[in-house]
Design a protein around this motif. Structure first.
Motif, PDB file in Angstrom:
ATOM      1  N   HIS A 172       1.064  50.929  -6.493  1.00 18.91           N
ATOM      2  CA  HIS A 172       1.033  50.310  -7.823  1.00 18.91           C
ATOM      3  C   HIS A 172       2.270  50.643  -8.661  1.00 18.91           C
ATOM      4  N   ASN A 173       3.110  51.558  -8.177  1.00 17.86           N
ATOM      5  CA  ASN A 173       4.278  51.986  -8.947  1.00 17.86           C
ATOM      6  C   ASN A 173       5.583  51.342  -8.498  1.00 17.86           C
ATOM      7  N   LYS A 174       5.521  50.457  -7.529  1.00 15.40           N
ATOM      8  CA  LYS A 174       6.736  49.817  -6.997  1.00 15.40           C
ATOM      9  C   LYS A 174       7.765  50.868  -6.578  1.00 15.40           C
ATOM     10  N   TYR A 175       7.296  51.870  -5.892  1.00 18.44           N
ATOM     11  CA  TYR A 175       8.121  52.980  -5.414  1.00 18.44           C
ATOM     12  C   TYR A 175       8.900  52.508  -4.205  1.00 18.44           C
ATOM     13  N   LYS A 176      10.205  52.374  -4.299  1.00 10.19           N
ATOM     14  CA  LYS A 176      10.979  51.745  -3.239  1.00 10.19           C
ATOM     15  C   LYS A 176      12.137  52.593  -2.725  1.00 10.19           C
ATOM     16  N   MET A 177      12.040  53.903  -2.887  1.00  7.97           N
ATOM     17  CA  MET A 177      13.080  54.781  -2.362  1.00  7.97           C
ATOM     18  C   MET A 177      12.825  55.086  -0.886  1.00  7.97           C
ATOM     19  N   ARG A 178      13.873  55.460  -0.174  1.00  5.32           N
ATOM     20  CA  ARG A 178      13.681  55.867   1.216  1.00  5.32           C
ATOM     21  C   ARG A 178      12.930  57.191   1.281  1.00  5.32           C
ATOM     22  N   TYR A 179      13.293  58.117   0.397  1.00  2.21           N
ATOM     23  CA  TYR A 179      12.631  59.418   0.314  1.00  2.21           C
ATOM     24  C   TYR A 179      12.233  59.679  -1.137  1.00  2.21           C
ATOM     25  N   ALA A 180      11.072  60.290  -1.317  1.00  6.45           N
ATOM     26  CA  ALA A 180      10.744  60.811  -2.650  1.00  6.45           C
ATOM     27  C   ALA A 180      11.749  61.924  -2.948  1.00  6.45           C
ATOM     28  N   SER A 181      11.939  62.224  -4.207  1.00  6.37           N
ATOM     29  CA  SER A 181      12.925  63.244  -4.580  1.00  6.37           C
ATOM     30  C   SER A 181      12.697  64.553  -3.839  1.00  6.37           C
ATOM     31  N   GLU A 182      11.452  65.013  -3.817  1.00  6.52           N
ATOM     32  CA  GLU A 182      11.124  66.274  -3.152  1.00  6.52           C
ATOM     33  C   GLU A 182      11.395  66.197  -1.653  1.00  6.52           C
ATOM     34  N   GLN A 183      11.100  65.057  -1.052  1.00 10.93           N
ATOM     35  CA  GLN A 183      11.357  64.870   0.378  1.00 10.93           C
ATOM     36  C   GLN A 183      12.851  64.927   0.672  1.00 10.93           C
ATOM     37  N   TYR A 184      13.622  64.270  -0.156  1.00 11.48           N
ATOM     38  CA  TYR A 184      15.053  64.195   0.110  1.00 11.48           C
ATOM     39  C   TYR A 184      15.685  65.583   0.140  1.00 11.48           C
ATOM     40  N   ILE A 185      15.258  66.459  -0.751  1.00 16.96           N
ATOM     41  CA  ILE A 185      15.840  67.801  -0.795  1.00 16.96           C
ATOM     42  C   ILE A 185      15.666  68.497   0.553  1.00 16.96           C
ATOM     43  N   TRP A 186      14.436  68.462   1.107  1.00 19.74           N
ATOM     44  CA  TRP A 186      14.223  69.122   2.388  1.00 19.74           C
ATOM     45  C   TRP A 186      14.874  68.352   3.536  1.00 19.74           C
TER      46      TRP A 186
END
Length: 181
Positions: free
Chosen positions: A118-132
């Motif tokens: 419902h948030n139209k989340y369209k990133m490859r990684y969530a911010s927290e995921q990208y860091i790791w």
């Protein structure tokens, strides 16, 4: 997505740190006691991917369990404490490139297990995921995903083992952390 601002500001702040340990936390959080000291250096068992001299303590708040939410590598970036050199190493990563930060997935694409549909989340990684992900890549551990809620069987154990080898995940109460509503 302010992930790149967080990467740059956190790393630059850590470069100024002079003490053995450092804390990275959101500005509106408050430390009510120092219970986290009871856990520093306590768990020393490793499996396959120990990347730090000592495990970093993080909060369960925003660390995602892939058995409950389909997100691998989603370790909380809201509170972290560890050896300053380990935190510097963790945050010394490349910024997240475009279009990965905002529009990696077309809005028209439907993902069956999307926890944020419902948030139209369209990133490859969530911010927290990208860091790791970016840190693991720097350490020659391939944790690539096509999209943020992809949960390939071959990566579940790598993700889980890499977390347990590098982090101690504690509740805010165990840490002594106050999180405002």
């Amino acid at each position: 997505n302010n992930n790149n601002r967080q990467i740059v500001s956190t790393y630059n702040g850590l470069k100024l740190a002079t003490r053995k340990y450092a804390i990275k936390m959101r500005a509106d959080f408050r430390i009510e006691n120092t219970s986290f000291f009871d856990f520093i250096g306590k768990y020393t068992a490793y499996n396959k991917y120990p990347f730090f001299k000592q495990k970093i303590i993080v909060s369960t708040y925003f660390s995602r369990n892939p058995e409950k939410t389909p997100l691998l590598y989603h370790i909380s970036d809201l509170f972290q404490i560890g050896l300053t050199e380990d935190l510097k190493n963790l945050w010394n990563i490349d910024c997240q490139p475009e279009p990965e930060t905002t529009r990696a997935i077309p809005y028209s694409k439907k993902i069956w297990n999307d926890p944020f549909r419902h948030n139209k989340y369209k990133m490859r990684y969530a911010s927290e995921q990208y860091i790791w992900f970016a840190f693991a890549k720097k350490m020659n551990l391939d944790l690539s995903l096509k999209y943020f809620c992809q949960v390939p069987i071959r990566l579940i154990s790598k993700a889980t083992i890499s977390f347990f080898d590098n982090f101690i995940i504690l509740s805010p109460e165990q840490i002594g952390l106050y999180i405002p509503e």
